[in-house]
Design an enzyme around this catalytic site. Sequence first.
Site, PDB file in Angstrom:
ATOM      1  N   HIS A  48      22.371   4.804 -21.334  1.00 30.20           N
ATOM      2  CA  HIS A  48      20.923   4.905 -21.329  1.00 30.20           C
ATOM      3  C   HIS A  48      20.343   4.094 -22.488  1.00 30.20           C
ATOM      4  O   HIS A  48      21.050   3.676 -23.410  1.00 30.20           O
ATOM      5  CB  HIS A  48      20.486   6.359 -21.422  1.00 30.20           C
ATOM      6  CG  HIS A  48      20.718   7.119 -20.151  1.00 30.20           C
ATOM      7  ND1 HIS A  48      20.274   8.410 -19.963  1.00 30.20           N
ATOM      8  CD2 HIS A  48      21.348   6.770 -19.000  1.00 30.20           C
ATOM      9  CE1 HIS A  48      20.613   8.831 -18.752  1.00 30.20           C
ATOM     10  NE2 HIS A  48      21.268   7.851 -18.160  1.00 30.20           N
ATOM     11  N   GLU A  66      18.465   4.841 -25.041  1.00 28.86           N
ATOM     12  CA  GLU A  66      18.602   5.403 -26.377  1.00 28.86           C
ATOM     13  C   GLU A  66      19.988   5.138 -26.959  1.00 28.86           C
ATOM     14  O   GLU A  66      20.131   4.813 -28.148  1.00 28.86           O
ATOM     15  CB  GLU A  66      18.343   6.917 -26.351  1.00 28.86           C
ATOM     16  CG  GLU A  66      16.942   7.295 -25.895  1.00 28.86           C
ATOM     17  CD  GLU A  66      16.873   7.593 -24.408  1.00 28.86           C
ATOM     18  OE1 GLU A  66      16.189   8.554 -24.026  1.00 28.86           O
ATOM     19  OE2 GLU A  66      17.524   6.861 -23.625  1.00 28.86           O
ATOM     20  N   TRP A  73       3.034 -16.863  10.117  1.00 28.94           N
ATOM     21  CA  TRP A  73       2.697 -16.259   8.846  1.00 28.94           C
ATOM     22  C   TRP A  73       1.180 -16.252   8.724  1.00 28.94           C
ATOM     23  O   TRP A  73       0.530 -17.259   8.993  1.00 28.94           O
ATOM     24  CB  TRP A  73       3.286 -17.048   7.682  1.00 28.94           C
ATOM     25  CG  TRP A  73       4.771 -17.105   7.711  1.00 28.94           C
ATOM     26  CD1 TRP A  73       5.540 -18.160   8.101  1.00 28.94           C
ATOM     27  CD2 TRP A  73       5.671 -16.075   7.322  1.00 28.94           C
ATOM     28  NE1 TRP A  73       6.871 -17.853   7.984  1.00 28.94           N
ATOM     29  CE2 TRP A  73       6.970 -16.576   7.509  1.00 28.94           C
ATOM     30  CE3 TRP A  73       5.495 -14.782   6.847  1.00 28.94           C
ATOM     31  CZ2 TRP A  73       8.100 -15.810   7.232  1.00 28.94           C
ATOM     32  CZ3 TRP A  73       6.617 -14.036   6.567  1.00 28.94           C
ATOM     33  CH2 TRP A  73       7.902 -14.542   6.756  1.00 28.94           C
ATOM     34  N   ARG A  89       8.627  -6.210  -2.924  1.00 28.73           N
ATOM     35  CA  ARG A  89       9.757  -5.756  -2.104  1.00 28.73           C
ATOM     36  C   ARG A  89      10.996  -5.549  -2.968  1.00 28.73           C
ATOM     37  O   ARG A  89      11.748  -4.595  -2.785  1.00 28.73           O
ATOM     38  CB  ARG A  89      10.033  -6.778  -1.000  1.00 28.73           C
ATOM     39  CG  ARG A  89      11.112  -6.369  -0.023  1.00 28.73           C
ATOM     40  CD  ARG A  89      11.418  -7.475   0.980  1.00 28.73           C
ATOM     41  NE  ARG A  89      10.358  -7.652   1.959  1.00 28.73           N
ATOM     42  CZ  ARG A  89      10.416  -8.550   2.947  1.00 28.73           C
ATOM     43  NH1 ARG A  89      11.463  -9.372   3.036  1.00 28.73           N
ATOM     44  NH2 ARG A  89       9.423  -8.647   3.814  1.00 28.73           N
ATOM     45  N   ASP A 128       8.886  -9.692  15.600  1.00 29.17           N
ATOM     46  CA  ASP A 128       9.123 -10.712  14.575  1.00 29.17           C
ATOM     47  C   ASP A 128      10.595 -10.911  14.226  1.00 29.17           C
ATOM     48  O   ASP A 128      10.942 -11.901  13.576  1.00 29.17           O
ATOM     49  CB  ASP A 128       8.371 -10.356  13.293  1.00 29.17           C
ATOM     50  CG  ASP A 128       6.877 -10.588  13.412  1.00 29.17           C
ATOM     51  OD1 ASP A 128       6.468 -11.322  14.322  1.00 29.17           O
ATOM     52  OD2 ASP A 128       6.118 -10.018  12.605  1.00 29.17           O
ATOM     53  N   LEU A 134      13.862  -8.590   6.404  1.00 30.22           N
ATOM     54  CA  LEU A 134      13.369  -7.655   5.388  1.00 30.22           C
ATOM     55  C   LEU A 134      14.218  -7.679   4.124  1.00 30.22           C
ATOM     56  O   LEU A 134      14.360  -6.661   3.442  1.00 30.22           O
ATOM     57  CB  LEU A 134      13.279  -6.225   5.938  1.00 30.22           C
ATOM     58  CG  LEU A 134      12.144  -5.945   6.918  1.00 30.22           C
ATOM     59  CD1 LEU A 134      12.038  -4.462   7.196  1.00 30.22           C
ATOM     60  CD2 LEU A 134      10.810  -6.479   6.423  1.00 30.22           C
ATOM     61  N   SER A 146      11.977   5.538  17.446  1.00 27.04           N
ATOM     62  CA  SER A 146      12.008   6.848  18.094  1.00 27.04           C
ATOM     63  C   SER A 146      12.980   6.924  19.256  1.00 27.04           C
ATOM     64  O   SER A 146      13.642   7.950  19.477  1.00 27.04           O
ATOM     65  CB  SER A 146      10.603   7.231  18.578  1.00 27.04           C
ATOM     66  OG  SER A 146       9.738   7.429  17.487  1.00 27.04           O
ATOM     67  N   GLU A 179       6.423  -2.200   5.627  1.00 23.34           N
ATOM     68  CA  GLU A 179       5.998  -3.486   6.181  1.00 23.34           C
ATOM     69  C   GLU A 179       6.121  -3.378   7.695  1.00 23.34           C
ATOM     70  O   GLU A 179       7.084  -3.859   8.297  1.00 23.34           O
ATOM     71  CB  GLU A 179       6.854  -4.630   5.623  1.00 23.34           C
ATOM     72  CG  GLU A 179       6.796  -4.731   4.100  1.00 23.34           C
ATOM     73  CD  GLU A 179       7.443  -5.992   3.557  1.00 23.34           C
ATOM     74  OE1 GLU A 179       7.555  -6.979   4.327  1.00 23.34           O
ATOM     75  OE2 GLU A 179       7.838  -5.991   2.375  1.00 23.34           O
ATOM     76  N   LEU A 233       2.594   2.162  13.514  1.00 26.34           N
ATOM     77  CA  LEU A 233       3.318   2.950  12.515  1.00 26.34           C
ATOM     78  C   LEU A 233       2.486   3.094  11.242  1.00 26.34           C
ATOM     79  O   LEU A 233       2.462   4.175  10.638  1.00 26.34           O
ATOM     80  CB  LEU A 233       4.662   2.293  12.204  1.00 26.34           C
ATOM     81  CG  LEU A 233       5.541   3.016  11.167  1.00 26.34           C
ATOM     82  CD1 LEU A 233       5.751   4.479  11.531  1.00 26.34           C
ATOM     83  CD2 LEU A 233       6.880   2.300  11.018  1.00 26.34           C
TER      84      LEU A 233
END
Length: 346
Positions: free
Chosen positions: A45, A47, A164, A178, A194, A198, A216, A278, A283
């Site tokens: 860490h 510290e 785009w 991202r 598309d 990602l 779904s 994204e 959604l």
Amino acid sequence: MMGRALSLAEKGLYTATPNPRVGCVITRNEEIVGEGWHEKPGEPHAEVLALRAAGERAANATIYVNLEPCNHQGRTPPCVEALVKSKVGRVVAAMRDPNPVAAHGGEALISAGIAFEHGLLEDEARELNIGFVSRMTRGRPWVRLKVAATLDGRTALADGKSQWITGPAARRDGHRWRARACAVLTGIGTVSADDPRLTVRDIETPRQPLRVIVDSRLETPATARILEGGNVLIFTAGTGKGPRGAEVVRLPNPDRKVDLPRMLEELARRGINELQVEAGFRLNGSLVREGCVDEFLVYLNPSFLGEAAQGMLDLPALAALGERRRLRLLSVERLGDDLRIVARPA
């Protein structure tokens, strides 16, 4: 000195997850004698690294750290133990640790005879670790919904095509956001229209975020580019094994759709601090309607697509202007020909 600690903590922006981003500065007579930052889970860490750098000069020194030192044994020993052993004189934390397991480090320091204060640059410290705070206090990630739209609020053609809308500078900035996210979420509609990967591509990053699909009926094709390289999680209400290279989690709601609030709880259980959405307008609308969005990251391009194109959110019609969902602007910035707006629900 606390500002310096926050700057050091930012070095872990892309790597510290699921741990918080923490920086530490050790001073004696207003001189820095040691500093450090937490890079990734399992590593020392901030510290501890700062104490190593300071050596014997840590005795009676003042410690500035943006998060209260931890007081529990995890993958690494408690930071409080190291501070007490080094005989530091004073610890100043920007904010208390929201992790109920690791909390109360300040009280432990006081019991050991070390002065403890907190509250300096607390707002800045909270923003830096907003996802970690959300996961610890609400049991869900901080959800950031990213949208690229035209001035008439359109995000895709009628057939869903959206690549785009914005220019290179805005797209590169989107990759920065991202990269800091622990996971990126999209829907089957975007996958079909598309075929996105990602992944973080336009900037250097030491890791790729988890990719999440809301599907779904489990319709993600085996050839989808998002599946390349694995590290993909699909939430579904359907049955079946799903495509190779993806883990499938079934979380149906009464409407045979994915239970979105439960999905966020499951992502938090897996250590997801920040989730970047994204997705398409359906959604997006579902997430907003169910209270799942904490922040909007909107890129606006000076162009029009017309009313036949898809909008930002699929939301029900309003009977009066007073019913509209209000946002609070955090920032507006120009990126090339585009505007970037960051806003949160008012």
